[in-house]
Design an enzyme around this catalytic site. Sequence first.
Site, PDB file in Angstrom:
ATOM      1  N   SER A  19     -43.712  22.178  -1.854  1.00 16.68           N
ATOM      2  CA  SER A  19     -42.957  21.188  -1.092  1.00 16.68           C
ATOM      3  C   SER A  19     -43.657  19.839  -1.290  1.00 16.68           C
ATOM      4  O   SER A  19     -43.910  19.459  -2.426  1.00 16.68           O
ATOM      5  CB  SER A  19     -42.867  21.607   0.380  1.00 16.68           C
ATOM      6  OG  SER A  19     -41.957  20.785   1.075  1.00 16.68           O
ATOM      7  N   HIS A  46     -39.003  22.110  -2.618  1.00 21.18           N
ATOM      8  CA  HIS A  46     -38.121  21.537  -1.606  1.00 21.18           C
ATOM      9  C   HIS A  46     -37.716  20.128  -2.043  1.00 21.18           C
ATOM     10  O   HIS A  46     -38.572  19.253  -2.219  1.00 21.18           O
ATOM     11  CB  HIS A  46     -38.827  21.469  -0.255  1.00 21.18           C
ATOM     12  CG  HIS A  46     -39.126  22.809   0.323  1.00 21.18           C
ATOM     13  ND1 HIS A  46     -40.083  23.013   1.282  1.00 21.18           N
ATOM     14  CD2 HIS A  46     -38.583  24.037   0.089  1.00 21.18           C
ATOM     15  CE1 HIS A  46     -40.121  24.300   1.618  1.00 21.18           C
ATOM     16  NE2 HIS A  46     -39.224  24.931   0.896  1.00 21.18           N
ATOM     17  N   ASP A 139     -42.906  27.887   4.719  1.00 25.08           N
ATOM     18  CA  ASP A 139     -42.097  28.569   3.707  1.00 25.08           C
ATOM     19  C   ASP A 139     -43.017  29.107   2.608  1.00 25.08           C
ATOM     20  O   ASP A 139     -43.938  28.429   2.163  1.00 25.08           O
ATOM     21  CB  ASP A 139     -41.075  27.590   3.121  1.00 25.08           C
ATOM     22  CG  ASP A 139     -39.956  28.290   2.361  1.00 25.08           C
ATOM     23  OD1 ASP A 139     -39.805  29.519   2.503  1.00 25.08           O
ATOM     24  OD2 ASP A 139     -39.233  27.592   1.635  1.00 25.08           O
TER      25      ASP A 139
END
EC number: 3.1.1.61
Length: 193
Positions: A19, A46, A139
Site C-alpha cells: 500500500s 492499493h 490488509d
Amino acid sequence: MNRYESLEGRIDAVVIGASAGGIEALTQLLPQLPASSKLTVLVVLHVPRDRPSLLVDIFRPRCRLHVAESQDKDPIQPGTVYFAPPDYHLMVDIGPQIALSADELVNFSRPSIDVLFESAADLYQRRVLGIVLSGGNHDGAAGLQAIVRAGGLAVVQSPDQAAVDIMPRAAIAAGSVDYVLPLDQIAELLAAL
C-alpha cells in the site's frame, strides 16, 4: 552459495501486497527478477479505485519479465508480473487463470491483498510465496497466514525499513512468518527462486 539457494524450484507463484510506500518497494524488487524466471508474480497495490492504474506503464520499462494488468479469465503465464486493476479483487482460479471480482471491500480495499493471498494459497498451496510490503492498514496479514497454513512461504518487509510500517507489523503480529527482511534481501531471495 547464497542462503536462499535451497528454495530454487520450490515456488511457482509469488504474490505481493503493498500500500503506502509500495511503489518504491516494488521498484527495488521487481526489476531484480531475471528474464529467465518462470515465476508468476501477482501484485496487489492499493490504488485509487476511481482512476486508471499507471502501474504497468511504470514497471514495464524497468522489468525484464513481461508486465501486464490482470484481465478476467486470462490464463496465467509463467515469467509474467500481473498487477490488479483498480476497483477489482484479483484472484487466481483453476487453470491457473486470473479471476477478477467486484465483491465488497475487504480491509477497506478493492483490490484486497487478503483476497489474492487466500486464493493463491488455495490454488498453489506449498508452491506459493507471499510477500507483505509497506502499507498503512492490516490488509495482507490474514492472507499471509492462509499461505502459511497451506505450506507456502511467508515473507515480510522489515518494518523498520518500510516507508509505512503498519502493514508489515500487522503481518508479523498475525502469526508465524518465514522471513522478515530488508528489501535488498527480499530481492536476493526472489532472484534465487
